[in-house]
Design a protein around this motif. Structure first.
Motif, PDB file in Angstrom:
ATOM      1  N   ALA A  67       0.813  -1.215   0.000  1.00  0.00           N
ATOM      2  CA  ALA A  67       0.000   0.000   0.000  1.00  0.00           C
ATOM      3  C   ALA A  67       0.846   1.264   0.000  1.00  0.00           C
ATOM      4  O   ALA A  67       0.302   2.368   0.020  1.00  0.00           O
ATOM      5  CB  ALA A  67      -0.915   0.002   1.223  1.00  0.00           C
ATOM      6  N   GLY A  68       2.160   1.097  -0.025  1.00  0.00           N
ATOM      7  CA  GLY A  68       3.037   2.261   0.025  1.00  0.00           C
ATOM      8  C   GLY A  68       3.542   2.668  -1.343  1.00  0.00           C
ATOM      9  O   GLY A  68       3.013   2.262  -2.383  1.00  0.00           O
ATOM     10  N   ARG A  69       4.612   3.467  -1.335  1.00  0.00           N
ATOM     11  CA  ARG A  69       5.200   3.915  -2.604  1.00  0.00           C
ATOM     12  C   ARG A  69       6.549   4.567  -2.332  1.00  0.00           C
ATOM     13  O   ARG A  69       6.903   4.889  -1.190  1.00  0.00           O
ATOM     14  CB  ARG A  69       4.287   4.927  -3.290  1.00  0.00           C
ATOM     15  N   VAL A  70       7.318   4.768  -3.397  1.00  0.00           N
ATOM     16  CA  VAL A  70       8.543   5.552  -3.361  1.00  0.00           C
ATOM     17  C   VAL A  70       8.383   6.667  -4.389  1.00  0.00           C
ATOM     18  O   VAL A  70       7.893   6.433  -5.500  1.00  0.00           O
ATOM     19  CB  VAL A  70       9.788   4.682  -3.645  1.00  0.00           C
ATOM     20  N   ALA A  96       1.100  -0.388   9.838  1.00  0.00           N
ATOM     21  CA  ALA A  96       1.530  -0.117  11.208  1.00  0.00           C
ATOM     22  C   ALA A  96       2.823  -0.840  11.555  1.00  0.00           C
ATOM     23  O   ALA A  96       3.536  -0.446  12.484  1.00  0.00           O
ATOM     24  CB  ALA A  96       0.431  -0.502  12.181  1.00  0.00           C
ATOM     25  N   ASP A  97       3.139  -1.914  10.817  1.00  0.00           N
ATOM     26  CA  ASP A  97       4.327  -2.688  11.133  1.00  0.00           C
ATOM     27  C   ASP A  97       5.554  -2.234  10.335  1.00  0.00           C
ATOM     28  O   ASP A  97       6.603  -2.866  10.406  1.00  0.00           O
ATOM     29  CB  ASP A  97       4.077  -4.174  10.880  1.00  0.00           C
ATOM     30  N   THR A 148      10.972   4.238  13.060  1.00  0.00           N
ATOM     31  CA  THR A 148      10.138   5.314  12.514  1.00  0.00           C
ATOM     32  C   THR A 148       8.997   4.733  11.706  1.00  0.00           C
ATOM     33  O   THR A 148       9.202   3.847  10.864  1.00  0.00           O
ATOM     34  CB  THR A 148      10.980   6.249  11.618  1.00  0.00           C
ATOM     35  N   ALA A 149       7.802   5.232  11.931  1.00  0.00           N
ATOM     36  CA  ALA A 149       6.621   4.732  11.229  1.00  0.00           C
ATOM     37  C   ALA A 149       6.243   5.651  10.079  1.00  0.00           C
ATOM     38  O   ALA A 149       6.704   6.775   9.989  1.00  0.00           O
ATOM     39  CB  ALA A 149       5.451   4.609  12.200  1.00  0.00           C
ATOM     40  N   ALA A 176      10.296  -0.551   2.395  1.00  0.00           N
ATOM     41  CA  ALA A 176       9.521  -0.307   3.613  1.00  0.00           C
ATOM     42  C   ALA A 176       9.597  -1.583   4.442  1.00  0.00           C
ATOM     43  O   ALA A 176       8.798  -2.512   4.271  1.00  0.00           O
ATOM     44  CB  ALA A 176       8.084   0.053   3.270  1.00  0.00           C
ATOM     45  N   ALA A 177      10.580  -1.662   5.335  1.00  0.00           N
ATOM     46  CA  ALA A 177      10.857  -2.893   6.076  1.00  0.00           C
ATOM     47  C   ALA A 177      10.107  -2.917   7.403  1.00  0.00           C
ATOM     48  O   ALA A 177       9.669  -1.883   7.913  1.00  0.00           O
ATOM     49  CB  ALA A 177      12.361  -3.019   6.317  1.00  0.00           C
ATOM     50  N   ASN A 178       9.967  -4.124   7.948  1.00  0.00           N
ATOM     51  CA  ASN A 178       9.248  -4.277   9.212  1.00  0.00           C
ATOM     52  C   ASN A 178      10.176  -4.320  10.424  1.00  0.00           C
ATOM     53  O   ASN A 178       9.728  -4.505  11.544  1.00  0.00           O
ATOM     54  CB  ASN A 178       8.363  -5.528   9.189  1.00  0.00           C
ATOM     55  N   ASN A 179      11.497  -4.161  10.181  1.00  0.00           N
ATOM     56  CA  ASN A 179      12.478  -4.100  11.276  1.00  0.00           C
ATOM     57  C   ASN A 179      12.465  -5.369  12.127  1.00  0.00           C
ATOM     58  O   ASN A 179      12.656  -5.329  13.344  1.00  0.00           O
ATOM     59  CB  ASN A 179      12.233  -2.872  12.158  1.00  0.00           C
ATOM     60  N   SER A 180      12.231  -6.505  11.440  1.00  0.00           N
ATOM     61  CA  SER A 180      12.121  -7.772  12.167  1.00  0.00           C
ATOM     62  C   SER A 180      13.472  -8.438  12.386  1.00  0.00           C
ATOM     63  O   SER A 180      13.559  -9.432  13.101  1.00  0.00           O
ATOM     64  CB  SER A 180      11.220  -8.731  11.394  1.00  0.00           C
TER      65      SER A 180
END
Length: 450
Positions: A67-70, A96-97, A148-149, A176-180
């Motif tokens: 759902a994002g973009r660059v 949110a993640d 950062t969200a 757009a990573a989830n920092n997992s």
């Protein structure tokens, strides 16, 4: 054959040990892979010209499937050669993640060659190794901004190439990573933007001998004095604006670029007073003191005129005239007033009267040369006297000079305060001439009364 428990146990131990080490190495390799890209990704991951994107390593949705973009912003609608443009690549995702961010971008010609220069401006971006001469700029460790969200911006500079490079294509990939701590669940986006070169306008032209003293308008090969105001005549001398007036820059000096026009005199940037399509007013740099000649070049929108040679002398006094031709009534004021020393009522909208015999008047001119103390090119005067005092005749009679120097607060403008000779003729066309050494000015007139 009986069962050998010892051999079996040894085999189990060997196999188990091997498997354990394989698992351990695999487990160790995953964070190494992930975190190796946190400081900066490898080159050639922009998705342009057949390159892969970050999706080859980061596993999540399909490319651009989230759902994002660059996005790429800051690029001009058409670039100008050598101009520095701040570029921003934004990676965003409403999930949110999403808690860590990365990118990579390139700038290339339509043939795939490097176009211009990319350069970091903060610790959030860095150049990664080039490939086949192509630069890649990407995130750094701090630039990922873990935790950062929503999204982050990556800002850096792009210096445009010569317009002969043609259109420039920007390719960018964003993560757009989830920092997992693993590559799983990341979302990769890509985009591109094409920026054409500015369409070349008409080339500025300056005729040979068309750079003259802005006070006297003495024709070439009449010399110009260092620090003086000169007029350049030609065509296509600015961006087409009818009239542009100058201002002082942040350094306190007169600006050297006005309405798209800039001028160099022997490769020294010249301060500009005004700019029209057919005429420019510039200051001849003080640095040319001691030179015999100099080349004048006008540049507009990256295109330069043919250099034209002017002659330089220690001084070349030119008195300003009200007609702006170098002749007729001069720019002469009754001292400490705004009253022109010409015939009463002869200039609409101005207060005028003849100067009286024995009265002090101020003559405005340019071209008296260097000052003592010295004055920097483009700097407003503090009333610096000329290194060599000028002499003045009014009605061919010597006039007492009280001050010969630069007009306070102005650039390139000289003033001489003199006393009108008591024997001067009473008339509206009394001639005035300034001499500095062997250099003689143009002749203007003033009005003198009893």
């Amino acid at each position: 054959m009986g069962y050998n428990q010892t051999n079996h146990n040894s085999a189990i131990n060997r196999n188990s040990t091997s498997s354990i080490w394989k698992v351990a190495l695999l487990a160790l390799s995953l964070p190494i892979l992930v975190y190796a890209f946190s400081p900066a990704p490898p080159s050639e991951r922009t998705g342009g010209f057949g390159e892969s994107t970050c999706i080859g390593c980061h596993l999540g949705t399909a490319l651009n499937g989230g759902a994002g973009r660059v996005t790429i912003t800051g690029a001009p609608t058409a670039y100008v050669s050598g101009t520095v443009y701040p570029i921003t690549v934004r990676v965003e995702d409403p999930g949110a993640d999403r808690r860590r961010w990365g990118f990579e971008m390139s700038a290339r010609t339509q043939a795939g060659a490097q176009a211009g220069t990319l350069s970091p401006t903060n610790n959030q971006t860095a150049l990664v190794p080039s490939f086949n001469g192509v630069q890649y700029i990407a995130h750094t460790g701090p630039g990922t901004r873990a935790g950062t969200a929503a999204g982050v911006n990556f800002t850096f500079n792009w210096t445009a190439p010569n317009t002969s490079a043609g259109s420039v294509v920007f390719h960018a990939t964003g993560n757009a990573a989830n920092n997992s701590g693993s590559e799983n669940g990341d979302r990769i986006y890509s985009t591109s933007a094409t920026v054409p070169a500015q369409v070349a306008g008409p080339v500025p032209t300056v005729a040979d001998g068309a750079t003259v003293n802005n006070g006297s308008f003495a024709q070439h090969p009449a010399p110009l004095g260092p620090g003086s105001i000169a007029a350049i005549f030609g065509a296509n001398l600015n961006d087409g604006t009818a009239l542009c007036s100058s201002s002082f820059g942040g350094d306190g000096k007169l600006i050297t670029s006005l309405c798209g026009a800039s001028v160099t005199v022997n490769n020294i940037a010249a301060p500009i007073f005004y700019a029209t399509p057919g005429q420019l007013g510039i200051q001849i740099p003080f640095e040319l003191a001691g030179s015999a000649t100099a080349n004048v070049t006008v540049t507009v929108a990256g295109q330069s005129s043919t250099p034209r040679t002017v002659f330089i002398d220690t001084a070349a006094p030119g008195i300003f005239s009200l007609s702006q031709t170098g002749s007729g009534p001069g720019a002469i004021l009754i001292a400490n007033s705004n009253i022109l020393a010409v015939a009463t009522g002869s200039v609409p909208g101005r207060t005028t009267r003849p100067a009286r015999r024995g009265e002090i008047v101020t003559i405005f001119l340019t071209g008296l040369g260097v000052t003592s103390p010295a004055l920097a090119t483009g700097s407003p005067s503090t009333g610096n006297p000329t290194a060599t005092p000028a002499t003045v005749t009014i009605d061919a009679l010597p006039a007492t000079v009280l001050f010969s120097g630069t007009a306070p607060g102005f650039v390139g403008l000289n003033q001489i305060n003199v006393t009108v000779p008591t024997a001067a003729r009473i008339a509206n066309d009394v001639p005035v001439v300034v001499t500095l050494g062997t250099k003689i000015s143009n002749t203007v007139t003033m009005a003198v009364s009893q």
